[in-house]
Design a protein around this motif. Sequence first.
Motif, PDB file in Angstrom:
ATOM      1  N   VAL A  39       1.092  -1.134  -0.021  1.00  0.00           N
ATOM      2  CA  VAL A  39      -0.023  -0.152   0.056  1.00  0.00           C
ATOM      3  C   VAL A  39       0.785   1.245   0.013  1.00  0.00           C
ATOM      4  O   VAL A  39       1.770   1.386   0.854  1.00  0.00           O
ATOM      5  CB  VAL A  39      -0.976  -0.017   1.283  1.00  0.00           C
ATOM      6  CG1 VAL A  39      -1.776   1.265   1.410  1.00  0.00           C
ATOM      7  CG2 VAL A  39      -1.915  -1.201   1.141  1.00  0.00           C
ATOM      8  N   LEU A  40       0.633   2.221  -0.850  1.00  0.00           N
ATOM      9  CA  LEU A  40       1.396   3.349  -0.884  1.00  0.00           C
ATOM     10  C   LEU A  40       0.763   4.440  -0.232  1.00  0.00           C
ATOM     11  O   LEU A  40      -0.468   4.864  -0.460  1.00  0.00           O
ATOM     12  CB  LEU A  40       1.696   3.851  -2.318  1.00  0.00           C
ATOM     13  CG  LEU A  40       2.341   5.064  -2.864  1.00  0.00           C
ATOM     14  CD1 LEU A  40       3.771   5.190  -2.292  1.00  0.00           C
ATOM     15  CD2 LEU A  40       2.114   5.584  -4.230  1.00  0.00           C
ATOM     16  N   HIS A  41       1.364   4.869   0.876  1.00  0.00           N
ATOM     17  CA  HIS A  41       0.788   6.197   1.808  1.00  0.00           C
ATOM     18  C   HIS A  41       1.489   7.476   1.318  1.00  0.00           C
ATOM     19  O   HIS A  41       0.473   8.277   1.242  1.00  0.00           O
ATOM     20  CB  HIS A  41       1.127   5.592   3.160  1.00  0.00           C
ATOM     21  CG  HIS A  41       0.626   4.431   3.750  1.00  0.00           C
ATOM     22  ND1 HIS A  41      -0.501   4.439   4.157  1.00  0.00           N
ATOM     23  CD2 HIS A  41       1.298   3.152   3.902  1.00  0.00           C
ATOM     24  CE1 HIS A  41      -1.072   3.131   4.552  1.00  0.00           C
ATOM     25  NE2 HIS A  41       0.348   2.466   4.372  1.00  0.00           N
ATOM     26  N   VAL A  42       2.491   7.536   0.965  1.00  0.00           N
ATOM     27  CA  VAL A  42       3.056   8.982   0.820  1.00  0.00           C
ATOM     28  C   VAL A  42       3.948   8.893  -0.405  1.00  0.00           C
ATOM     29  O   VAL A  42       4.813   7.769  -0.428  1.00  0.00           O
ATOM     30  CB  VAL A  42       3.836   9.571   1.853  1.00  0.00           C
ATOM     31  CG1 VAL A  42       4.356  10.863   1.799  1.00  0.00           C
ATOM     32  CG2 VAL A  42       2.653   9.652   3.137  1.00  0.00           C
TER      33      VAL A  42
END
Length: 595
Positions: A39-42
């Motif tokens: 999952v890409l958060h930032v």
Amino acid sequence: MITAQCYQTMEAFKMEIMYVYTKKCCEFGHPCNFSESAVLHVDIPPNPSLEANFIEEDLCIVGTQCSQKMSEHEVNTNSMESVSQGINHVEGGWPKSVNSENMDVTNRYKKKVEKDEHYQNTIQHLSSLIDHCIKQNNATDIYQEYFEDEEVVEETEEQPTAKFINVFRDPNKVKRTATCLSWHPNSNHKLAVAYSCLEFQRAPKDMSFDSYIWDIENPCKPEMTLKPVSPLVCLEYNPKDSHILVGGSYNGQIVYWDTRSGSQPVEMSAIEHSHRNPVYKVIWLHSTGDTFSASTDGQVLWWDIRNMSKPIERLVLDPNKKGNLEDALGAISMDFETTMPTKFMVGTEQGLVVTCNLKALTPADKIACIYSSHHGPIYALQRNPFYPKCFLTVADWTARIWSEDIKGSSIMSTKYHKASLLDGCWSPVRPSVFYTVKMDGTLDAWDLLLNQKKPTLSLKVCYEAMYSIRVQDKGRFLGCGSRLGTVTMLEMTPGLCTLQRNEKSLVTELFERETKRGKILEAKQREMCLKERSLSEQSKVDGGKVDDGEENEEELLALAEREFFEIVESCKEKDEENKREKENGVCEGHIQVEC
């Protein structure tokens, strides 16, 4: 299985308490749940403008530790001080009611005790016990060593060897010869070394005059420096006071030191009353302050170190016993045995040994006997510590053992070596062992009970000439001084420094047998001389020619020459016969093989 340890500290009680428990990793902490999805958060894009604010770091290796850093410490307990105190028991066994200082009171109390009915029984009982103790003390001496002579180790078959311990080098730039060594009389952990240049009149101007006292466990730096006004040729510890040393200088003066007073000499002899040549030997007498010295000027001087303005006595080594200094023999070695207090011996440059008597009334009577021993200067002269009548001389290319009962020749001698011998000494522990050092840097250990023709140990110590040697009192350590000022410390094997079984009796028999043999040969030689004299006198009476002696010598030479050539011819014939026998043997062998 992975374990974890926890340490807790209790500061309230000022003490460290450690509690350890073991637990599996799966039983504590948050469990880890891994999945394949991401999952890409930032998403922060790079900014090239920020590159100027950073400095590129060089690659390096950094060690990290995941556990807590801890230090280890030790605590010593308080030392306990013990004090020894004594009590002076003044009153003895007197009761408190009796004043021990009043004679009347004590006498009345004694009479009262003696009248008691139990007094006699007590005294009789105690007297029997005392009688038993006295008889027991008279029968057994608790301090006597009954098996003193038996405390020896058995002979071992291993080859004698020596181990290098330390090397003491002259700390000065201009190297000098280690001319004399002297062991500390008590501790045997210190060695005094005298340094001097033996190439007289060729000493460099910047040469140091210092001599040193070394600690055998610290070869890097001398323990003490002795600063004489002239280089020391000899140096000796006082056997009764280890703080005092006396030395003989190159300019002929006698100097003594007290190590408690520092490096400077306490007192020295006046130059006008000293020797005219270098002092080669200094020996202490019985008392702590008397000593005597020998020099190549032909004099032996007696000194008292408490007053060194003039010598106490003077002896000129004139073989004619006239006291002329011009005809005196130059002394280069000397020996004095405390068990023979009236005698001392001097080795001269001319190869003679002079026996002197201290108790003689006139100077002429002090020269008792002269032994013609060697072809050159006698560098070492020492009596056997177990048999003082036998003494060792080291000179030219050989070492010889002499007996006072025989004046014509030595009773034993070593072979002639290729290199000249420069010093030697007896072992203080074993009566059959002595050591010699040679010009080629070799140390030889001789055991007369094992082999009299070759040394039992021959060791190459250094590559320059060795001029001095001295053995420790216990015979374990040995020091050798070389021409370049190097003192090599060696440790001898137990076989060379331990008294063997029946060694004293065997050496006694050996010396007595050789002494008897020498007496027989000396008597035969005297008989031959008397016969020759009688024959020459008889020929003169009969009107013989004066040249009969010369004609006899020519006849003897011709006879010896004929015998020599006959022996040579017989040896040649034997060699030819041996060659023929070998050839015949080879031919017979070939014939047998072919058949």
